[in-house]
Design a protein around this motif. Structure first.
Motif, PDB file in Angstrom:
ATOM      1  N   GLU A   1      -9.366   6.695   0.581  1.00  0.00           N
ATOM      2  CA  GLU A   1      -8.008   7.209   0.787  1.00  0.00           C
ATOM      3  C   GLU A   1      -7.755   7.529   2.254  1.00  0.00           C
ATOM      4  OE1 GLU A   1      -7.202  10.478  -1.758  1.00  0.00           O
ATOM      5  OE2 GLU A   1      -7.190   9.288  -3.594  1.00  0.00           O
TER       6      GLU A   1
ATOM      7  N   GLY B   1       1.801   7.770  -6.048  1.00  0.00           N
ATOM      8  CA  GLY B   1       0.642   8.607  -6.332  1.00  0.00           C
ATOM      9  C   GLY B   1      -0.518   7.824  -6.896  1.00  0.00           C
ATOM     10  N   LYS B   2      -0.511   6.506  -6.727  1.00  0.00           N
ATOM     11  CA  LYS B   2      -1.568   5.649  -7.269  1.00  0.00           C
ATOM     12  C   LYS B   2      -2.118   4.750  -6.166  1.00  0.00           C
ATOM     13  CE  LYS B   2       0.630   5.526 -11.822  1.00  0.00           C
ATOM     14  NZ  LYS B   2       1.203   4.647 -12.887  1.00  0.00           N
ATOM     15  N   ILE B   3      -2.510   5.358  -5.050  1.00  0.00           N
ATOM     16  CA  ILE B   3      -2.950   4.569  -3.901  1.00  0.00           C
ATOM     17  C   ILE B   3      -4.228   3.794  -4.201  1.00  0.00           C
ATOM     18  CG2 ILE B   3      -4.330   6.393  -2.813  1.00  0.00           C
ATOM     19  CD1 ILE B   3      -3.182   5.437  -0.120  1.00  0.00           C
TER      20      ILE B   3
ATOM     21  N   GLU C   1      -0.808  15.226   6.708  1.00  0.00           N
ATOM     22  CA  GLU C   1      -0.225  14.781   5.449  1.00  0.00           C
ATOM     23  C   GLU C   1       0.862  13.748   5.721  1.00  0.00           C
ATOM     24  OE1 GLU C   1      -1.039  15.348   2.350  1.00  0.00           O
ATOM     25  OE2 GLU C   1      -2.746  16.605   2.927  1.00  0.00           O
TER      26      GLU C   1
ATOM     27  N   VAL D   1       0.843  -1.203   0.000  1.00  0.00           N
ATOM     28  CA  VAL D   1       0.000   0.000   0.000  1.00  0.00           C
ATOM     29  C   VAL D   1       0.873   1.245   0.000  1.00  0.00           C
ATOM     30  CG1 VAL D   1      -1.716   1.310   1.310  1.00  0.00           C
ATOM     31  CG2 VAL D   1      -1.902  -1.182   1.147  1.00  0.00           C
ATOM     32  N   PHE D   2       1.960   1.209   0.792  1.00  0.00           N
ATOM     33  CA  PHE D   2       2.841   2.383   0.834  1.00  0.00           C
ATOM     34  C   PHE D   2       3.474   2.644  -0.534  1.00  0.00           C
ATOM     35  CE2 PHE D   2       7.051   4.257   1.250  1.00  0.00           C
ATOM     36  CZ  PHE D   2       6.730   5.444   1.910  1.00  0.00           C
TER      37      PHE D   2
ATOM     38  N   CYS E   1       2.221   1.963  -3.418  1.00  0.00           N
ATOM     39  CA  CYS E   1       1.197   2.546  -4.277  1.00  0.00           C
ATOM     40  C   CYS E   1       1.000   4.022  -3.961  1.00  0.00           C
ATOM     41  CB  CYS E   1      -0.128   1.789  -4.121  1.00  0.00           C
ATOM     42  SG  CYS E   1      -0.105   0.097  -4.748  1.00  0.00           S
ATOM     43  N   TRP E   2       0.968   4.348  -2.665  1.00  0.00           N
ATOM     44  CA  TRP E   2       0.816   5.751  -2.270  1.00  0.00           C
ATOM     45  C   TRP E   2       2.022   6.571  -2.718  1.00  0.00           C
ATOM     46  CZ3 TRP E   2       3.973   8.635   0.962  1.00  0.00           C
ATOM     47  CH2 TRP E   2       3.487   9.898   1.295  1.00  0.00           C
ATOM     48  N   ASN E   3       3.203   5.990  -2.574  1.00  0.00           N
ATOM     49  CA  ASN E   3       4.425   6.706  -2.914  1.00  0.00           C
ATOM     50  C   ASN E   3       4.474   7.040  -4.405  1.00  0.00           C
ATOM     51  OD1 ASN E   3       6.857   7.864  -2.033  1.00  0.00           O
ATOM     52  ND2 ASN E   3       8.026   6.094  -2.709  1.00  0.00           N
TER      53      ASN E   3
ATOM     54  N   LYS F   1      -4.704   5.764   4.252  1.00  0.00           N
ATOM     55  CA  LYS F   1      -3.647   6.574   4.846  1.00  0.00           C
ATOM     56  C   LYS F   1      -3.628   6.420   6.367  1.00  0.00           C
ATOM     57  CE  LYS F   1      -3.580  10.063   1.161  1.00  0.00           C
ATOM     58  NZ  LYS F   1      -3.838  11.477   0.824  1.00  0.00           N
TER      59      LYS F   1
END
Length: 615
Positions: free
Chosen positions: A531, A511-513, A566, A504-505, A507-509, A535
Motif C-alpha cells: 500500500e 477502498g479496495k487498493i 494521507e 489504481v486511483f 481502486c484506492w477511491n 500510494k
C-alpha cells in the motif's frame, strides 16, 4: 479728404477682408474634417501579398522577399505582430455606436510535425499596435496571465487555434473562436465550413499546411459578428461557421488598430498570411488569388518517376557488390559510433563506450552479460521482497542522480526497461542517453519532447521542459508498474482501465487498493509495504509538479523514516490526479525540518548499503 473721412473709407474694407479670411479658414477646416471623416468611414485596404506594404511589425514578424507575411518562424516560445500602421476610426464618438466593418484574409499554418502545431493566428482589433506585455504559447501574443479577461483591454479577436488550452475552456485543438477582452472565447466551433453545393459541414485542419481563407463581418445595425472559414478555392460559403449577436460599441474605442497576432509554444511552426482586405462600412474587396505569393515548399522535392524508371538495370547489377560492401562497412562503423550530447562535450562522457561493452562481453554473449533491463527475462517471477528491493534501489539511484551533481542531472527516461539487475538482484538505473545537465534556476527546456509514452509528465509534453519533477512523475509510473505488473498504458485493457494510474486511483477511491496488486505475487507479500508503494506511486504521478515529493522525500518514505501523508484530499480530473487544495509535499518539508534531517541521515546510511550490493 480729411483724416476722419479717410479712416471711415479705409477700415470698413479691412474688416471685410478679415471676415473673408476667417470664413475661408473655417471652410477649409470643415472640408478637412469632412474629408478625414469620409476617408475613415470608407477606409478600404487590399493587399494581394505584402511586398510593397508598410505594415507595422514586431516580434518575429517579417515580410519575405516574395511578399509573404511570416508572423512566426520555427522558433519556439515566440510571438509575432503585424498591424496596419495608422489608427482607424470605428465610431464617431466615445459613446456612439460602432461602424460596420468587413475583412478577409488568406493564411496557412505549417508545422514541422504532422500531428502537432505551435498554437495559432488571430485577427485582432486593439487600442495599440504592439500589445505590450503579451505572452507566447496559449496566450496567442494577445494577453498575459494577469490581463486576460480584463474588461479594460478593449480587444476583439478571431482566433484560429491549434492547441487545446483547458485553462481557457478550449473545445479542442483545432477550432475557430471569437474573443472579447480575453482568451475564453464567447463562441467557438471546430474548424470547418458549409459548402454551398450541399450545406453539409466539412472539417478542416488548421495546421495542415494548406492555404485557407477567413471572412469576418460585423454589422453595426444588427450588432452581429459572422465568421466564415473555407479552403482557398472554395469561394465564400453562404452559411457562417460562427454567428454571434454582440454589440461591439462598448468594446471598441473611437480609434483602433487592426492586424494579426501569432505565437508558438514547444512545437516549431510557421504562420503565414498571404493576402488581406479590409473595408469600413462596406464589404471587403475580394482578393485576387492568382496574385498571392506562394508558400515555400515543405519537405524534399519529389523525384520524377521518369528518372527512377530510366535508371540502367545493368548499372545496379554491376554496383550491387560494391554497395553491399559499403553498407556493411557503414553498419559496422555505426555500431561503434558514439554520439555525445551537448553536456558531455562540456563535462566529458559519463558512460561506457558501446565498443568497450561489446568487447568486454565478447559480442554480448549470454554467459558474459552483466545484467538485464526490465527486471530480467520476466519481472512477474520476482517475489514481493525482491520487487521492493528493486524499488528502493532505483529510488536511491535517482536520488543520488538528482542531488549528487552541482548541476542536478535529469535522467529524462526513467522506466522499467531501463532498470538493470545483477545476479544478486541489485538494481541499477541505466540508459543515460537522454540525460541532461542544467544549472539550478535555469530554463531546462529542450528542443524536442523526449521520453517514453506513459512516463511523460503532463507539463513536460505541454512545455517541453524536463526537470527533476518530471523524473519523479516517471518514477511514480514505474512504482505502480512494479506492484501491479502492468504497463502505464495498457491498450488491451477495457477503456476505463487503460491508464494504470487512473485504475489504481479508482481502486484506492473505492477502498479496495489491493485489487490492483499483481495476482502473480499471490498472498505472500507485506500489505503495508504494498500500500505504501502504491500510494507513493499515486503521489509521484500528481499532475501538479509542485505537489509531487522530491526523491529525497521518496527514499525517506520507503525506509519508513517519514510517514507518507494521507491521500484523502486527492481528486481526479481530466488531466490526471489533482489535490483539492494546495497543501501537500511542499508544505510537509517546511513543517518537519528537524525530523526530516534526522530521518535523511538514517536513509543516507541505508542507501550506501543498498547501492553497494548489501542487504
Amino acid at each position: 479728404m480729411t483724416t476722419s473721412e479717410e479712416n471711415k473709407s479705409t477700415y470698413p474694407g479691412k474688416n471685410l477682408e478679415q471676415i473673408f479670411s476667417m470664413l475661408s479658414l473655417k471652410i477649409i477646416l470643415v472640408i478637412s474634417i469632412l474629408v478625414g471623416f469620409a476617408s475613415s468611414q470608407d477606409l478600404s485596404i487590399t493587399y494581394n501579398g505584402f511586398r510593397s506594404t508598410n505594415m507595422s511589425l514586431d516580434g518575429m514578424a517579417e515580410v519575405t522577399t516574395n511578399g509573404l507575411l511570416k508572423l512566426i518562424n520555427a522558433t519556439t516560445q515566440e510571438i509575432g505582430h503585424a498591424f496596419f500602421p495608422n489608427p482607424i476610426k470605428f465610431k464617431n464618438s466615445a459613446n456612439s455606436s460602432a461602424f460596420s466593418f468587413s475583412t478577409t484574409f488568406v493564411f496557412a499554418i505549417v508545422s514541422e510535425y504532422p500531428t502537432l502545431s505551435g498554437h495559432g493566428i488571430a485577427f485582432v482589433i486593439a487600442p495599440t499596435k504592439g500589445l505590450p506585455g503579451a505572452l507566447p504559447s496559449h496566450y496567442l501574443g494577445l494577453f498575459n496571465k494577469s490581463n486576460t479577461g480584463d474588461d479594460t483591454n478593449h480587444v476583439v479577436a478571431v482566433e484560429l487555434d491549434t492547441v487545446r488550452s483547458e485553462e481557457f475552456n478550449d473545445i479542442n485543438d483545432n477550432h475557430v473562436g471569437i474573443d472579447i477582452n480575453g482568451l475564453t472565447s464567447k463562441l467557438a466551433k471546430p474548424a470547418g465550413y458549409y459548402p454551398n453545393n450541399n450545406g453539409l459541414f466539412q472539417n478542416l485542419t488548421l495546421n495542415s499546411g494548406k492555404t485557407m481563407q477567413v471572412w469576418v463581418d460585423y454589422s453595426g445595425i444588427t450588432k452581429q459578428i459572422n465568421v466564415i472559414l473555407a479552403p482557398i478555392n472554395a469561394g465564400k460559403p453562404n452559411k457562417p461557421l460562427l454567428s454571434l449577436p454582440y454589440d461591439l460599441s462598448p468594446i471598441l474605442n473611437q480609434t483602433m488598430y487592426i492586424g494579426f497576432s501569432s505565437s508558438t509554444g514547444s512545437v516549431p511552426t510557421y504562420h503565414y498570411v498571404l493576402g488581406w482586405s479590409f473595408k469600413m462600412n462596406g464589404v471587403a474587396q475580394g482578393l485576387d488569388l492568382s496574385q498571392l505569393p506562394k508558400l515555400p515548399r515543405v519537405g524534399p522535392k519529389k523525384i520524377s518517376k521518369v528518372l527512377t524508371i530510366g535508371l540502367p538495370v545493368i548499372l545496379i547489377v554491376s554496383l550491387s557488390i560494391v554497395i553491399s560492401g559499403a553498407v556493411y562497412q557503414v553498419r559496422l562503423s555505426k555500431m561503434f559510433e558514439e554520439v555525445l550530447e551537448d553536456w558531455e562535450i562540456d563535462y566529458g562522457p559519463h558512460r561506457f563506450k558501446y565498443k568497450d561493452l561489446y568487447i568486454a562481453t565478447k559480442g554480448f554473449r549470454e554467459r558474459e552479460l552483466l545484467g538485464r533491463g526490465g527486471f530480467g527475462r520476466s519481472k512477474n517471477t520476482l517475489s514481493w521482497s525482491q520487487r521492493f528491493r528493486v524499488v528502493r534501489g532505483v529510488a536511491y539511484g535517482l536520488f543520488y542522480l538528482h542531488e549528487g551533481w552541482e548541476q542536478v542531472v535529469v535522467h529524462r527516461d526513467v522506466k522499467a526497461s531501463n532498470v538493470l539487475l545483477d545476479s544478486e538482484l541489485n538494481a541499477r538505473l541505466g540508459d543515460f542517453g537522454l540525460a541532461r545537465l542544467y544549472d539550478h534556476g535555469t530554463d531546462a527546456q529542450t528542443t524536442h519532447v523526449v521520453g517514453t509514452l506513459g512516463y511523460l509528465a503532463p507539463e513536460h509534453t505541454r512545455t517541453g521542459k524536463a526537470t527533476t519533477s518530471t523524473d519523479v512523475y516517471a518514477f511514480g509510473a514505474f512504482l505502480l508498474e512494479v506492484v501491479c505488473g502492468r504497463r502505464p498504458i495498457e491498450l488491451r485493457a477495457p477503456t476505463e482501465d487503460q491508464i494504470l494510474v487512473d485504475w489504481v486511483f479508482s481502486c484506492w477511491n473505492k477502498g479496495k487498493i489491493v485489487e490492483a496488486v499483481d495476482p502473480n505475487l499471490g498472498p505472500e507479500y507485506v500489505k503495508e509495504e504494498v500500500e505504501l508503494v502504491m500510494k507513493l506511486g499515486l503521489s509521484c504521478s500528481h499532475s501538479e509538479p509542485t505537489a509531487r515529493p522530491s526523491m529525497r522525500q521518496v527514499v525517506l518514505y520507503l525506509d519508513g523514516a517519514l510517514a507518507l501523508p494521507e491521500l484523502s484530499s486527492l481528486g481526479i480530473s481530466a488531466t490526471g490526479l489533482s489535490f483539492a487544495n494546495r497543501e501537500g509535499f511542499s508544505d510537509l518539508a517546511l513543517s518537519y525540518p528537524s525530523s526530516m534531517e534526522k530521518a535523511f541521515s538514517h536513509a543516507s546510511t541505508a542507501a550506501e548499503s543498498i547501492l553497494s550490493g548489501g542487504r
